[in-house]
Design a protein around this motif. Structure first.
Motif, PDB file in Angstrom:
ATOM      1  N   SER A 175       0.833  -1.214   0.000  1.00 26.38           N
ATOM      2  CA  SER A 175       0.000   0.000   0.000  1.00 26.38           C
ATOM      3  C   SER A 175       0.860   1.255   0.000  1.00 26.38           C
ATOM      4  O   SER A 175       0.556   2.231  -0.710  1.00 26.38           O
ATOM      5  CB  SER A 175      -0.928  -0.008   1.215  1.00 26.38           C
ATOM      6  N   THR A 176       1.935   1.246   0.767  1.00 27.12           N
ATOM      7  CA  THR A 176       2.831   2.403   0.789  1.00 27.12           C
ATOM      8  C   THR A 176       3.481   2.619  -0.569  1.00 27.12           C
ATOM      9  O   THR A 176       3.584   3.759  -1.057  1.00 27.12           O
ATOM     10  CB  THR A 176       3.911   2.213   1.866  1.00 27.12           C
ATOM     11  N   GLN A 188       1.510   5.926  -7.330  1.00 30.41           N
ATOM     12  CA  GLN A 188       0.268   6.131  -8.067  1.00 30.41           C
ATOM     13  C   GLN A 188      -0.558   7.320  -7.582  1.00 30.41           C
ATOM     14  O   GLN A 188      -1.320   7.884  -8.361  1.00 30.41           O
ATOM     15  CB  GLN A 188      -0.594   4.859  -7.981  1.00 30.41           C
ATOM     16  N   TYR A 189      -0.459   7.671  -6.332  1.00 33.95           N
ATOM     17  CA  TYR A 189      -1.349   8.683  -5.780  1.00 33.95           C
ATOM     18  C   TYR A 189      -0.621   9.959  -5.348  1.00 33.95           C
ATOM     19  O   TYR A 189      -1.116  11.060  -5.585  1.00 33.95           O
ATOM     20  CB  TYR A 189      -2.112   8.117  -4.577  1.00 33.95           C
ATOM     21  N   LEU A 243       6.608  15.401   0.566  1.00 35.66           N
ATOM     22  CA  LEU A 243       6.069  14.264   1.302  1.00 35.66           C
ATOM     23  C   LEU A 243       6.670  12.954   0.813  1.00 35.66           C
ATOM     24  O   LEU A 243       7.089  12.110   1.617  1.00 35.66           O
ATOM     25  CB  LEU A 243       4.547  14.222   1.157  1.00 35.66           C
ATOM     26  N   VAL A 244       6.730  12.776  -0.498  1.00 37.16           N
ATOM     27  CA  VAL A 244       7.308  11.552  -1.057  1.00 37.16           C
ATOM     28  C   VAL A 244       8.782  11.439  -0.702  1.00 37.16           C
ATOM     29  O   VAL A 244       9.271  10.367  -0.320  1.00 37.16           O
ATOM     30  CB  VAL A 244       7.099  11.516  -2.585  1.00 37.16           C
ATOM     31  N   ARG A 245       9.499  12.550  -0.804  1.00 35.71           N
ATOM     32  CA  ARG A 245      10.926  12.524  -0.444  1.00 35.71           C
ATOM     33  C   ARG A 245      11.111  12.195   1.035  1.00 35.71           C
ATOM     34  O   ARG A 245      12.033  11.467   1.411  1.00 35.71           O
ATOM     35  CB  ARG A 245      11.567  13.865  -0.776  1.00 35.71           C
ATOM     36  N   ALA A 246      10.216  12.722   1.881  1.00 35.39           N
ATOM     37  CA  ALA A 246      10.319  12.436   3.317  1.00 35.39           C
ATOM     38  C   ALA A 246      10.064  10.959   3.606  1.00 35.39           C
ATOM     39  O   ALA A 246      10.765  10.351   4.426  1.00 35.39           O
ATOM     40  CB  ALA A 246       9.332  13.309   4.085  1.00 35.39           C
ATOM     41  N   ILE A 247       9.065  10.378   2.932  1.00 34.31           N
ATOM     42  CA  ILE A 247       8.769   8.959   3.149  1.00 34.31           C
ATOM     43  C   ILE A 247       9.922   8.089   2.664  1.00 34.31           C
ATOM     44  O   ILE A 247      10.334   7.138   3.354  1.00 34.31           O
ATOM     45  CB  ILE A 247       7.460   8.575   2.440  1.00 34.31           C
TER      46      ILE A 247
END
Length: 304
Positions: A108-109, A115-116, A122-126
């Protein structure tokens, strides 16, 4: 005429000089390539020899002490019984429960990141968080799991505490490997499905996930190896109990040692090389069987 002859001689000398330079550079590159080939060959041979030595050492010392009683009997500290059946059951419990918890979260992550989510902070942080988690020593995961799951949530020394701790440990591998597998699916598949009127969820479940399934299974294989081989984090959360499970479902709230923890206990307390090698042999066989099953499943999915 003399000037013309000098120019001709100079041009010939330049051609000869450049040809000598090319030949010299070619000889140097060949020597460098030969040296690199030798170094790479030696490194490869050294790696293979180390692997072969480890396998032969374990198998030669372990196979003579394998027996049906050893695989199906219980364990006793007094030495009456030296079986490893409870440890095999605990290892299977750990693998199944951890994968049941971690696999949906990891997939899911990865779907959210690819995809979302918009490619921003945010993506870079994750992604940075997952990379940091992958580099944290396992003993720190064990300390956090002991405080959070065993004490704060009241799970105590149990398979559930160990599984939740292992979930934190394998999530970086699942997320990053699954993300790469999803990104490897050609965009033309998704664009074609969307152009035909398919919704995003249908595209994800009918096109993206089936196409990325071999890569996802690779992530699961790596995760299984991490679960089976972990010891430091499980000492603080799973415990070292060696009794047989009292029942099937209630056992997740009980303590129990895996094969890796049992191997550690055998060698650290009594330094019994024979029993340790036999336990290590069973551990290698289990890992090999799990990897082969996952590989065969991946090949079947690729053919489909």
């Amino acid at each position: 005429m003399e000037k013309t002859d000098l120019r001709t001689k100079n041009s010939k000398n330049k051609r000869y000089f450049s040809r000598d330079l090319v030949q010299s550079a070619s000889k140097k590159s060949k020597r460098t390539s030969a040296v690199l080939n030798v170094v790479v060959g030696l490194c490869t041979a050294l790696t293979v020899l180390i692997l072969v030595y480890i396998l032969l050492f374990i198998l030669i010392n372990g196979i003579p002490h394998l027996s049906w009683k050893f695989l199906t009997d219980e364990y006793s500290v007094r030495g009456d019984n030296q079986g490893i059946l409870p440890m095999i059951i605990n290892t299977v419990y750990m693998v199944l429960i951890t994968l049941i918890i971690a696999t949906p979260i990891g997939i899911s992550t990865a779907l959210f990141l690819t995809q979302y989510a918009k490619q921003g902070r945010l993506v870079r942080a994750i992604r940075f968080t997952t990379e940091v988690l992958a580099g944290i020593p396992s003993i720190i995961f064990g300390l956090v799991g002991s405080v959070l799951f065993s004490e704060t949530l009241g799970f105590g020394y149990s398979i559930l505490s160990g599984s939740l701790t292992m979930t934190m440990m394998i999530l970086p591998t699942l997320v990053r490997t699954t993300e790469e597998a999803i990104l490897s699916v050609p965009m033309s598949y998704q664009e074609g499905a969307l152009a035909l009127g398919a919704g995003r969820l249908r595209v994800i479940f009918n096109i993206i996930l089936p196409s990325a399934m071999p890569g996802i299974l690779t992530a699961v294989i790596l995760a299984m190896g991490r679960i089976v081989g972990e010891s430091a984090a499980l000492i603080f959360t799973l415990g070292m109990a060696y009794a047989m499970p009292s029942n099937v479902f209630g056992h997740i709230m009980e303590s129990g040692r895996t094969l890796t923890l049992h191997l550690y206990a055998l060698f650290s307390v009594g330094k019994d090389i024979n029993q340790s090698s036999a336990t290590a042999t069973v551990l290698l066989i289990i890992v090999f069987v799990l990897n082969r099953l996952a590989s065969l499943t991946s090949k079947m999915l690729k053919k489909g």
